[in-house]
Design an enzyme around this catalytic site. Structure first.
Site, PDB file in Angstrom:
ATOM      1  N   LYS A 156      61.328  16.820  10.149  1.00 55.05           N
ATOM      2  CA  LYS A 156      62.324  16.151  10.990  1.00 55.05           C
ATOM      3  C   LYS A 156      62.606  16.978  12.257  1.00 55.05           C
ATOM      4  CE  LYS A 156      65.358  16.023   7.598  1.00 55.05           C
ATOM      5  NZ  LYS A 156      64.540  16.644   6.506  1.00 55.05           N
ATOM      6  N   ARG A 160      73.190  11.767   4.789  1.00 60.98           N
ATOM      7  CA  ARG A 160      72.479  12.207   3.592  1.00 60.98           C
ATOM      8  C   ARG A 160      73.089  11.629   2.317  1.00 60.98           C
ATOM      9  NH1 ARG A 160      70.286  17.299   5.961  1.00 60.98           N
ATOM     10  NH2 ARG A 160      69.064  18.398   4.432  1.00 60.98           N
ATOM     11  N   ARG A 198      58.244  28.233   6.160  1.00 56.69           N
ATOM     12  CA  ARG A 198      58.904  27.938   7.444  1.00 56.69           C
ATOM     13  C   ARG A 198      59.503  29.211   8.045  1.00 56.69           C
ATOM     14  NH1 ARG A 198      62.979  23.071   7.741  1.00 56.69           N
ATOM     15  NH2 ARG A 198      63.873  24.040   5.888  1.00 56.69           N
ATOM     16  N   ARG A 213      65.062  31.150   6.962  1.00 55.95           N
ATOM     17  CA  ARG A 213      66.385  30.672   6.564  1.00 55.95           C
ATOM     18  C   ARG A 213      66.745  31.155   5.168  1.00 55.95           C
ATOM     19  NH1 ARG A 213      66.390  24.342   7.897  1.00 55.95           N
ATOM     20  NH2 ARG A 213      67.428  24.349   5.871  1.00 55.95           N
ATOM     21  N   ARG A 251      67.341  21.245  -3.299  1.00 57.05           N
ATOM     22  CA  ARG A 251      67.492  20.289  -2.187  1.00 57.05           C
ATOM     23  C   ARG A 251      66.672  19.031  -2.413  1.00 57.05           C
ATOM     24  NH1 ARG A 251      66.123  24.832   1.545  1.00 57.05           N
ATOM     25  NH2 ARG A 251      65.611  23.448   3.268  1.00 57.05           N
TER      26      ARG A 251
HETATM   27  P1  ADP Z   1      66.226  20.740   5.830  1.00 58.13           P
HETATM   28  O1  ADP Z   1      65.665  21.152   7.144  1.00 58.13           O
HETATM   29  O2  ADP Z   1      65.676  21.523   4.697  1.00 58.13           O
HETATM   30  O3  ADP Z   1      66.174  19.249   5.599  1.00 58.13           O
HETATM   31  P2  ADP Z   1      68.878  21.021   6.956  1.00 58.13           P
HETATM   32  O4  ADP Z   1      68.724  22.064   7.991  1.00 58.13           O
HETATM   33  O5  ADP Z   1      68.944  19.609   7.429  1.00 58.13           O
HETATM   34  O6  ADP Z   1      67.744  21.184   5.846  1.00 58.13           O
HETATM   35  O7  ADP Z   1      70.160  21.307   6.077  1.00 58.13           O
HETATM   36  C1  ADP Z   1      70.374  22.568   5.476  1.00 58.13           C
HETATM   37  C2  ADP Z   1      71.559  22.493   4.521  1.00 58.13           C
HETATM   38  O8  ADP Z   1      72.734  22.130   5.274  1.00 58.13           O
HETATM   39  C3  ADP Z   1      71.455  21.428   3.434  1.00 58.13           C
HETATM   40  O9  ADP Z   1      70.749  21.894   2.284  1.00 58.13           O
HETATM   41  C4  ADP Z   1      72.936  21.171   3.131  1.00 58.13           C
HETATM   42  O10 ADP Z   1      73.498  22.216   2.375  1.00 58.13           O
HETATM   43  C5  ADP Z   1      73.554  21.245   4.521  1.00 58.13           C
HETATM   44  N1  ADP Z   1      73.550  19.935   5.195  1.00 58.13           N
HETATM   45  C6  ADP Z   1      72.893  19.578   6.331  1.00 58.13           C
HETATM   46  N2  ADP Z   1      73.129  18.301   6.655  1.00 58.13           N
HETATM   47  C7  ADP Z   1      73.970  17.825   5.696  1.00 58.13           C
HETATM   48  C8  ADP Z   1      74.576  16.559   5.455  1.00 58.13           C
HETATM   49  N3  ADP Z   1      74.366  15.501   6.273  1.00 58.13           N
HETATM   50  N4  ADP Z   1      75.379  16.440   4.367  1.00 58.13           N
HETATM   51  C9  ADP Z   1      75.615  17.467   3.534  1.00 58.13           C
HETATM   52  N5  ADP Z   1      75.066  18.678   3.683  1.00 58.13           N
HETATM   53  C10 ADP Z   1      74.253  18.876   4.768  1.00 58.13           C
HETATM   54  P1  ADP Z   2      62.700  19.432   8.285  1.00 56.28           P
HETATM   55  O1  ADP Z   2      63.493  19.519   9.566  1.00 56.28           O
HETATM   56  O2  ADP Z   2      62.445  18.015   7.858  1.00 56.28           O
HETATM   57  O3  ADP Z   2      63.251  20.265   7.186  1.00 56.28           O
HETATM   58  P2  ADP Z   2      60.699  21.083   9.711  1.00 56.28           P
HETATM   59  O4  ADP Z   2      60.396  20.361  10.983  1.00 56.28           O
HETATM   60  O5  ADP Z   2      61.584  22.267   9.794  1.00 56.28           O
HETATM   61  O6  ADP Z   2      61.236  20.025   8.588  1.00 56.28           O
HETATM   62  O7  ADP Z   2      59.306  21.475   9.028  1.00 56.28           O
HETATM   63  C1  ADP Z   2      59.267  22.217   7.816  1.00 56.28           C
HETATM   64  C2  ADP Z   2      58.092  23.196   7.870  1.00 56.28           C
HETATM   65  O8  ADP Z   2      56.865  22.444   7.831  1.00 56.28           O
HETATM   66  C3  ADP Z   2      58.031  24.032   9.139  1.00 56.28           C
HETATM   67  O9  ADP Z   2      57.543  25.318   8.820  1.00 56.28           O
HETATM   68  C4  ADP Z   2      57.047  23.282  10.046  1.00 56.28           C
HETATM   69  O10 ADP Z   2      56.344  24.164  10.919  1.00 56.28           O
HETATM   70  C5  ADP Z   2      56.091  22.685   9.011  1.00 56.28           C
HETATM   71  N1  ADP Z   2      55.576  21.371   9.442  1.00 56.28           N
HETATM   72  C6  ADP Z   2      56.210  20.414  10.165  1.00 56.28           C
HETATM   73  N2  ADP Z   2      55.407  19.341  10.369  1.00 56.28           N
HETATM   74  C7  ADP Z   2      54.237  19.626   9.731  1.00 56.28           C
HETATM   75  C8  ADP Z   2      53.004  18.914   9.584  1.00 56.28           C
HETATM   76  N3  ADP Z   2      52.828  17.681  10.108  1.00 56.28           N
HETATM   77  N4  ADP Z   2      52.020  19.509   8.862  1.00 56.28           N
HETATM   78  C9  ADP Z   2      52.210  20.761   8.320  1.00 56.28           C
HETATM   79  N5  ADP Z   2      53.350  21.474   8.436  1.00 56.28           N
HETATM   80  C10 ADP Z   2      54.357  20.922   9.140  1.00 56.28           C
END
Ligand code: ADP
Ligand code: ADP
Length: 210
Positions: A13, A89, A128, A156, A167
């Site tokens: 994302k 979410r 990541r 992170r 998660r």
């Molecule tokens: P990821 O990239 O792994 O999808 P995020 O960066 O979006 O994770 O979120 C990291 C953490 O922040 C989540 O595991 C949760 O604890 C919290 N968080 C983020 N967005 C939300 C949301 N919309 N509702 C509840 N918790 C959230």
């Molecule tokens: P989210 O915001 O949904 O948690 P991220 O954009 O942070 O996801 O991506 C999670 C991890 O996967 C990062 O280390 C990123 O570099 C890697 N990644 C993202 N897109 C791809 C892809 N299309 N193929 C392989 N790895 C990816």
């Protein structure tokens, strides 16, 4: 453009948000994860309240997250469009967002679901890394950082295997049930999130143009 980027943790994302914005200048990227991490780093009351949930891979309570987003959506820069990443979410978050949008007489254009199978997620999350200066996201294997950047990369606190599995479980139990809410409103487009990130971006942009 008013978009929701939806998908499991590690679906790409954040990566796709940055790429979509290159094609849509002026649109604001709203990541609740980034906002919460900023609050934790700044040591605010909200950050202190959220920290434990985040480390454990649990969702932060709805009222905390909705408060952050509602305040942010009211800022003038969001008038040109926004891209929600990681919000809503839960069904309750989706309902709160909808009442805010209804009140402002605007609506979401599309909910883009990035589909990535669970067995690929753990490797994406544990590999990541982020550049704290530019906030760019890298991956030790799939998207390595340039050499001059690699020494300053950070991981992170919640990108451990245990927190990642927690998660993913929350995604299935709390977040996927949000989709029927948007399906009933004809907003959902599904995009295969596996493959080169540039290829995934083309899929997203062509799905949005349809
Ligand atoms: P990821 O990239 O792994 O999808 P995020 O960066 O979006 O994770 O979120 C990291 C953490 O922040 C989540 O595991 C949760 O604890 C919290 N968080 C983020 N967005 C939300 C949301 N919309 N509702 C509840 N918790 C959230
Ligand atoms: P989210 O915001 O949904 O948690 P991220 O954009 O942070 O996801 O991506 C999670 C991890 O996967 C990062 O280390 C990123 O570099 C890697 N990644 C993202 N897109 C791809 C892809 N299309 N193929 C392989 N790895 C990816």
């Amino acid at each position: 453009m008013r978009l929701i980027l939806f998908g499991p943790p590690g679906a790409g994302k954040g990566t796709q948000a940055a790429r979509i914005l290159e094609h849509n200048p002026g649109v604001v990227h709203l990541s609740t994860g980034d906002m919460l991490r900023a609050a934790v780093a700044a040591g605010t009351e909200l950050g202190k309240a959220a920290d434990g949930y985040m480390k454990a891979g649990d969702l932060v309570p709805d009222d905390v997250v909705c408060g952050l987003i509602v305040e942010r959506l009211a800022s003038p820069d969001c008038e040109h469009g926004f891209l929600l990443d990681g919000f809503p979410r839960t069904l309750s978050q989706a309902e709160s967002l909808q009442s805010e949008l209804d009140r402002a007489k605007i609506d979401i254009d599309r909910v883009v679901v990035l589909e990535v199978a669970d067995d690929l997620i753990v490797e994406r999350i544990t590999g990541r890394r982020m550049d704290p200066e530019t906030k760019r996201i890298y991956h030790i294997k799939f998207s390595p950082a340039p050499e001059d950047v690699s020494s300053r990369l950070v991981q992170r606190a919640d990108d451990t295997e245990d927190a990642c599995r927690a998660r993913l479980a929350k995604y299935h139990s709390e977040t996927l049930p949000v989709l029927p809410f948007y399906e009933a409103r004809n907003k959902v487009v599904r995009v295969d999130g596996v493959g080169d990130p540039a290829e995934v971006t083309s899929r997203v942009l062509s799905a949005l143009a349809r």
